[in-house]
Scaffold this active site. Structure first.
Site, PDB file in Angstrom:
ATOM      1  N   ARG A  83       0.833  -1.215   0.000  1.00 10.43           N
ATOM      2  CA  ARG A  83       0.000   0.000   0.000  1.00 10.43           C
ATOM      3  C   ARG A  83       0.863   1.259   0.000  1.00 10.43           C
ATOM      4  O   ARG A  83       0.491   2.274  -0.576  1.00 10.43           O
ATOM      5  CB  ARG A  83      -0.963  -0.012   1.205  1.00 10.43           C
ATOM      6  CG  ARG A  83      -1.816   1.226   1.315  1.00 10.43           C
ATOM      7  CD  ARG A  83      -3.094   1.042   2.132  1.00 10.43           C
ATOM      8  NE  ARG A  83      -2.948   0.196   3.294  1.00 10.43           N
ATOM      9  CZ  ARG A  83      -2.284   0.513   4.420  1.00 10.43           C
ATOM     10  NH1 ARG A  83      -1.708   1.692   4.528  1.00 10.43           N
ATOM     11  NH2 ARG A  83      -2.200  -0.342   5.424  1.00 10.43           N
ATOM     12  N   TYR A 125     -17.621  14.471 -16.734  1.00 15.29           N
ATOM     13  CA  TYR A 125     -18.057  13.090 -16.518  1.00 15.29           C
ATOM     14  C   TYR A 125     -19.036  13.051 -15.334  1.00 15.29           C
ATOM     15  O   TYR A 125     -18.746  13.599 -14.259  1.00 15.29           O
ATOM     16  CB  TYR A 125     -16.819  12.216 -16.256  1.00 15.29           C
ATOM     17  CG  TYR A 125     -17.147  10.845 -15.772  1.00 15.29           C
ATOM     18  CD1 TYR A 125     -17.935   9.989 -16.533  1.00 15.29           C
ATOM     19  CD2 TYR A 125     -16.682  10.389 -14.546  1.00 15.29           C
ATOM     20  CE1 TYR A 125     -18.257   8.718 -16.075  1.00 15.29           C
ATOM     21  CE2 TYR A 125     -16.983   9.117 -14.090  1.00 15.29           C
ATOM     22  CZ  TYR A 125     -17.780   8.297 -14.860  1.00 15.29           C
ATOM     23  OH  TYR A 125     -18.091   7.048 -14.419  1.00 15.29           O
ATOM     24  N   ASP A 162      -9.059  17.378 -16.006  1.00 21.02           N
ATOM     25  CA  ASP A 162      -9.248  15.960 -16.320  1.00 21.02           C
ATOM     26  C   ASP A 162      -8.860  15.778 -17.778  1.00 21.02           C
ATOM     27  O   ASP A 162      -9.548  16.246 -18.688  1.00 21.02           O
ATOM     28  CB  ASP A 162     -10.706  15.574 -16.070  1.00 21.02           C
ATOM     29  CG  ASP A 162     -10.965  14.072 -16.271  1.00 21.02           C
ATOM     30  OD1 ASP A 162     -10.215  13.448 -17.043  1.00 21.02           O
ATOM     31  OD2 ASP A 162     -11.925  13.551 -15.679  1.00 21.02           O
ATOM     32  N   LYS A 180      -8.973   4.430 -19.712  1.00 17.18           N
ATOM     33  CA  LYS A 180      -9.344   4.835 -21.071  1.00 17.18           C
ATOM     34  C   LYS A 180      -8.117   4.803 -21.986  1.00 17.18           C
ATOM     35  O   LYS A 180      -7.491   3.767 -22.121  1.00 17.18           O
ATOM     36  CB  LYS A 180     -10.035   6.201 -20.997  1.00 17.18           C
ATOM     37  CG  LYS A 180     -11.131   6.277 -19.909  1.00 17.18           C
ATOM     38  CD  LYS A 180     -12.249   5.332 -20.204  1.00 17.18           C
ATOM     39  CE  LYS A 180     -13.366   5.201 -19.185  1.00 17.18           C
ATOM     40  NZ  LYS A 180     -13.348   5.768 -17.899  1.00 17.18           N
TER      41      LYS A 180
END
Ligand code: PLP
Length: 386
Positions: free
Chosen positions: A48, A101, A174, A199
């Protein structure tokens, strides 16, 4: 600095020193043995906090965006959530575009809203509207998405960065739709870039991921690093490795995505069943000139408004063969979606609602002629109108 394509293949990708393997291995491990208490090898302790495969992706992402540091996450929304928590506290306010979005708006409105964060959606191409939405003292973040999802609105990043900085805001872009191969917001004045690497960056529809890239290695970078570790929405080693693999072809893929989308857009704009094509590569697109200035290609996404209304849009979305009906975008295969009931269902009835006659296309890397034939055949079946 080397050129973009060279960085896409080499940044953070040194061959394995033990075996000479050209492709760095996947460090598929949750933890790392210590040479005595605190004796970490290469600083690695627990997955982590850090993992060499994730580090190699983060180095690569920073190099592609021209940022000081990058952080990789399990999804685009996980990246956004971590960034917003690093930037905001109760009572703070965010101004964002009215065509971002839907999930970004949902995160701010329905998740962070419960913790006292407020959000206003505005038309980002209207500088006066943006200025009017800023609440002195409370507004902390200007959130820009360009090209936007799904109406492909183009925002002048340099102008918005200046406006935001004059008001003391952190300007976030973004960059998912353009990818760093076509647009580098940090070079245009933005402070932070976010991506859904699911994407174009990953590019093969086989991995979910997100990224935050910061321009400076300052307090914000430290806060994001801390939250990435303390909250733990990190990308898994295999996911990071797949994303690195995808990035190697990002520049060539984006060229072909752009060429195919341009061909599809130019064809659809002439079609009698089509009311409007939203594609920044078309000269009549209101953001064409800005896009030509701040992007090095117009990308693979376009949307289409159907003359036959919502029913025609649904019939088209369900009627193509090569364009597969699915959420997501940016992969090598073409996808079609109906935003009102799919990606943007969560913003129905809000300022971000998408016109119900709009279909979104993610134009893949197939032969453009086949994609056009597929759309023509589906459009020919549109006989019933409402
Ligand atoms: N930003 C944009 C522009 C998107 O299109 C998406 C997803 O569709 C996201 C962020 C969220 O990314 P993810 O689905 O990887 O969480």
């Amino acid at each position: 600095m080397t050129g973009f394509s060279t960085r896409a293949i080499h940044a953070g990708q040194e061959f394995d020193p033990t075996t000479g393997a050209v492709v760095p291995p996947i460090y598929q491990t949750a933890t790392f043995v210590q040479d005595g208490i605190g004796g970490l090898r290469g600083g690695y302790e627990y997955n982590r906090s850090a993992n060499p495969t994730r580090d190699s992706l983060q180095t690569l992402l920073a190099a592609l965006e021209g940022g000081a540091r990058a952080f990789s996450f399990a999804s685009g929304l996980a990246a956004e959530d971590t960034l917003l928590r690093a930037l905001l506290g109760p009572g703070d306010h965010v101004v964002l575009g009215n065509d971002v979005y839907g999930g970004t708006y949902r995160l701010l409105d329905r998740v962070l809203g419960a913790w006292g964060v407020d959000v206003t959606a505005v038309e980002m191409s209207d500088a006066d509207a943006v200025r009017a939405a800023i609440r002195p003292g409370a507004t902390k973040v200007l959130w820009v998405e360009t090209p936007s999802n799904p109406l492909l609105k183009i925002t002048d990043i340099a102008a918005l960065a200046e406006l935001g900085h004059d008001a003391g805001l952190t300007v976030v872009v973004d960059n998912t739709f353009a990818s760093p191969a076509l647009q580098n917001p940090l070079a245009l004045g933005a402070d932070v870039v976010v991506h859904s690497t699911t994407k174009y960056v990953g590019g093969h529809s086989d991995v979910l991921g997100g990224a935050v890239v910061v321009g400076d290695d300052g307090a914000l970078a430290e806060r994001v690093a801390f939250l990435q570790f303390a909250v733990g929405a990190v990308s898994a080693p295999m996911d990071a490795w797949l994303t690195v693999r995808g990035i190697k072809t990002l520049p060539v893929r984006m060229q072909r995505h752009s060429a195919n989308a341009q061909a599809v857009a130019e064809h659809l704009v002439e079609h009698p069943e089509v009311e409007r094509v939203y594609y920044p590569g078309l000269p009549q697109h209101p953001g064409h000139e800005i896009a030509a200035r701040q992007m090095s290609g117009f990308g693979g996404m376009l949307s289409v408004a159907l003359a036959g209304g919502p029913r025609a849009a649904r019939v088209l979305a369900e009627g193509t063969r090569l364009f597969q009906l699915a959420e997501s975008l940016g992969g090598v295969e073409s996808l079609i979606g109906y935003p009102d009931a799919m990606t943007h269902a969560s913003v129905r009835g809000t300022a971000l609602a998408v016109p119900r006659n709009v279909v979104r296309l993610s134009v893949g890397l197939e032969d453009a002629a086949d994609l056009i034939t597929d759309l023509d055949e589906a459009l020919a079946r549109l006989t019933v109108r409402v």
